[in-house]
Design a protein around this motif. Structure first.
Motif, PDB file in Angstrom:
ATOM      1  N   UNK A 143     -81.508-129.357 -19.110  1.00 21.34           N
ATOM      2  CA  UNK A 143     -82.884-129.784 -18.878  1.00 21.34           C
ATOM      3  C   UNK A 143     -83.640-128.545 -18.401  1.00 21.34           C
ATOM      4  N   UNK A 144     -84.584-128.092 -19.240  1.00 21.54           N
ATOM      5  CA  UNK A 144     -85.261-126.825 -18.934  1.00 21.54           C
ATOM      6  C   UNK A 144     -86.289-127.058 -17.833  1.00 21.54           C
ATOM      7  N   UNK A 145     -86.032-126.409 -16.693  1.00 26.84           N
ATOM      8  CA  UNK A 145     -86.917-126.581 -15.548  1.00 26.84           C
ATOM      9  C   UNK A 145     -87.687-125.296 -15.317  1.00 26.84           C
ATOM     10  N   UNK A 146     -88.031-125.010 -14.078  1.00 22.71           N
ATOM     11  CA  UNK A 146     -88.827-123.838 -13.720  1.00 22.71           C
ATOM     12  C   UNK A 146     -88.503-123.493 -12.268  1.00 22.71           C
ATOM     13  N   UNK A 147     -88.659-122.218 -11.932  1.00 24.10           N
ATOM     14  CA  UNK A 147     -88.539-121.839 -10.525  1.00 24.10           C
ATOM     15  C   UNK A 147     -89.567-122.572  -9.673  1.00 24.10           C
ATOM     16  N   UNK A 148     -90.681-123.004 -10.326  1.00 26.11           N
ATOM     17  CA  UNK A 148     -91.738-123.709  -9.589  1.00 26.11           C
ATOM     18  C   UNK A 148     -91.269-125.097  -9.129  1.00 26.11           C
ATOM     19  N   UNK A 149     -90.098-125.541  -9.613  1.00 29.60           N
ATOM     20  CA  UNK A 149     -89.557-126.839  -9.195  1.00 29.60           C
ATOM     21  C   UNK A 149     -88.790-126.737  -7.883  1.00 29.60           C
ATOM     22  N   UNK A 150     -88.488-125.524  -7.453  1.00 29.51           N
ATOM     23  CA  UNK A 150     -87.650-125.346  -6.260  1.00 29.51           C
ATOM     24  C   UNK A 150     -88.478-125.527  -4.990  1.00 29.51           C
ATOM     25  N   UNK A 151     -88.078-126.471  -4.155  1.00 27.04           N
ATOM     26  CA  UNK A 151     -88.795-126.683  -2.884  1.00 27.04           C
ATOM     27  C   UNK A 151     -88.679-125.431  -2.022  1.00 27.04           C
ATOM     28  N   UNK A 154     -90.782-122.583  -3.408  1.00 23.94           N
ATOM     29  CA  UNK A 154     -92.216-122.889  -3.276  1.00 23.94           C
ATOM     30  C   UNK A 154     -92.682-122.708  -1.833  1.00 23.94           C
ATOM     31  N   UNK A 155     -91.758-122.861  -0.880  1.00 14.28           N
ATOM     32  CA  UNK A 155     -92.109-122.647   0.526  1.00 14.28           C
ATOM     33  C   UNK A 155     -92.186-121.152   0.817  1.00 14.28           C
ATOM     34  N   UNK A 156     -91.316-120.384   0.151  1.00 15.65           N
ATOM     35  CA  UNK A 156     -91.271-118.935   0.400  1.00 15.65           C
ATOM     36  C   UNK A 156     -92.346-118.167  -0.363  1.00 15.65           C
ATOM     37  N   UNK A 157     -92.660-118.630  -1.599  1.00 12.10           N
ATOM     38  CA  UNK A 157     -93.564-117.866  -2.473  1.00 12.10           C
ATOM     39  C   UNK A 157     -94.944-118.503  -2.513  1.00 12.10           C
ATOM     40  N   UNK A 158     -95.904-117.851  -1.932  1.00 12.29           N
ATOM     41  CA  UNK A 158     -97.271-118.375  -1.905  1.00 12.29           C
ATOM     42  C   UNK A 158     -98.181-117.399  -2.634  1.00 12.29           C
ATOM     43  N   UNK A 159     -99.341-117.763  -3.189  1.00 13.11           N
ATOM     44  CA  UNK A 159     -99.858-119.129  -3.170  1.00 13.11           C
ATOM     45  C   UNK A 159     -99.139-120.023  -4.172  1.00 13.11           C
ATOM     46  N   UNK A 160     -99.074-121.323  -3.883  1.00 14.37           N
ATOM     47  CA  UNK A 160     -98.493-122.286  -4.816  1.00 14.37           C
ATOM     48  C   UNK A 160     -99.471-122.507  -5.965  1.00 14.37           C
ATOM     49  N   UNK A 161     -98.904-122.641  -7.170  1.00 12.62           N
ATOM     50  CA  UNK A 161     -99.763-122.832  -8.351  1.00 12.62           C
ATOM     51  C   UNK A 161     -99.169-123.893  -9.278  1.00 12.62           C
TER      52      UNK A 161
END
Ligand SMILES: NC(=O)c1ccc[n+]([C@@H]2O[C@H](COP(=O)([O-])OP(=O)(O)OC[C@H]3O[C@@H](n4cnc5c(N)ncnc54)[C@H](OP(=O)(O)O)[C@@H]3O)[C@@H](O)[C@H]2O)c1
Length: 245
Positions: A143-151, A154-161
């Motif tokens: 199932x092809x996901x994205x790094x943007x799916x990682x909670x 997403x907490x470490x890398x800002x801004x969230x998009x």
């Protein structure tokens, strides 16, 4: 003689899977495309030379299309040797709609479309192929996901998009954890994984992306072929490194 079933193969990452897998005449390829009326020139030029590559209509946003696809795939596998089953199910098709929206101005319709295509598509396709008894007992499901799916990321890398897209891919991650559990009762050797392909130069990734599709897909295929039963339910980077949930 593995059988690969791939979604969203008319262009980008899905097309690159076909390009690489068609190189081996041992592989049977079922290439799903959202519409048979779209430009399939690149895909047809890859599959026309291979008698074991087949293009079938598959809109993963439509339950009826998924059911029709399962019937067509069953007929095709029957014609091509009777007892063949799908060894690799690659859920690559996906959409990123309204990428400029954030959590304060989400458009409900856009979020619904992304959940339908990115989450319910892989859920219903897997369930329909299981019901039609088309999945091998040790099928590998990507199932092809994205790094943007990682909670955590997403907490470490800002801004969230890409908020709506991220929500849908986080949903896909949770779907995959549940599939890894529920499918085991039916397919003892199943391995379901979610994988982040990296930032890839496609229509979705854009020209500023870091990776050519051949590099991302070449690595993903290697990782898939090396998966072990203990990897069931894992979240991987295209390089094979584990990613944090
Ligand atoms: N590129 C990246 O940097 C990146 C990063 C992280 C994750 N991903 C994920 O990797 C996967 C492939 O991305 P990509 O870069 O190849 O995207 P893309 O360039 O936008 O291509 C998307 C593919 O999905 C197909 N598709 C869309 N809706 C569909 C539907 N309802 N039914 C069947 N097919 C449908 C498209 O077909 P049509 O042309 O007919 O619409 C197209 O073949 C996606 O799941 C994406 O979320 C990509």
């Amino acid at each position: 003689m593995p059988v690969y079933c791939i979604t969203g193969t008319n262009r980008s990452i899905g097309l690159e899977f076909v390009r690489q897998l068609v190189q081996s005449s041992d592989n049977t390829i079922i290439a799903g495309v959202r519409s048979l009326d779209s430009d399939l020139g690149d895909l047809k030029s890859l599959t026309s030379a291979s008698p074991s590559a087949h293009i079938l209509q598959l809109d993963v946003g439509s339950s009826s299309s998924i059911q029709e696809f399962a019937k067509a795939a069953a007929g095709l596998l029957k014609e091509n040797g009777g007892d063949k089953k799908i060894d690799f199910l690659l859920n690559s098709a996906g959409v990123n709609i309204g990428s400029a929206q954030n959590s304060l101005n989400l458009v409900a319709e856009d979020v619904h479309s992304q959940i339908t295509i990115n989450v319910l598509g892989p859920a219903q396709l897997t369930a329909s192929l299981l019901e039609a008894k088309l999945l091998s007992s040790d099928v590998r499901i990507l199932n092809m996901t994205s790094g943007l799916a990682s909670s955590q990321l997403s907490t470490e890398n800002r801004p969230n998009k890409c908020t709506g897209y991220s929500i849908s891919k986080a949903g896909l991650n949770m779907l995959s954890i549940h599939q890894a559990d529920h499918l085991k009762a039916h397919l003892p050797g199943v391995v379901v994984v979610v994988m982040d392909p990296g930032w890839v130069k496609t229509r979705m990734g854009g020209n500023g992306a870091h990776l050519e599709p051949e590099e991302s897909v070449g690595s993903i295929v290697n990782v898939l072929q090396g998966l072990k039963t203990e990897d069931n339910g894992g979240f991987f980077h295209y390089t094979g490194k584990r990613l944090p949930w």
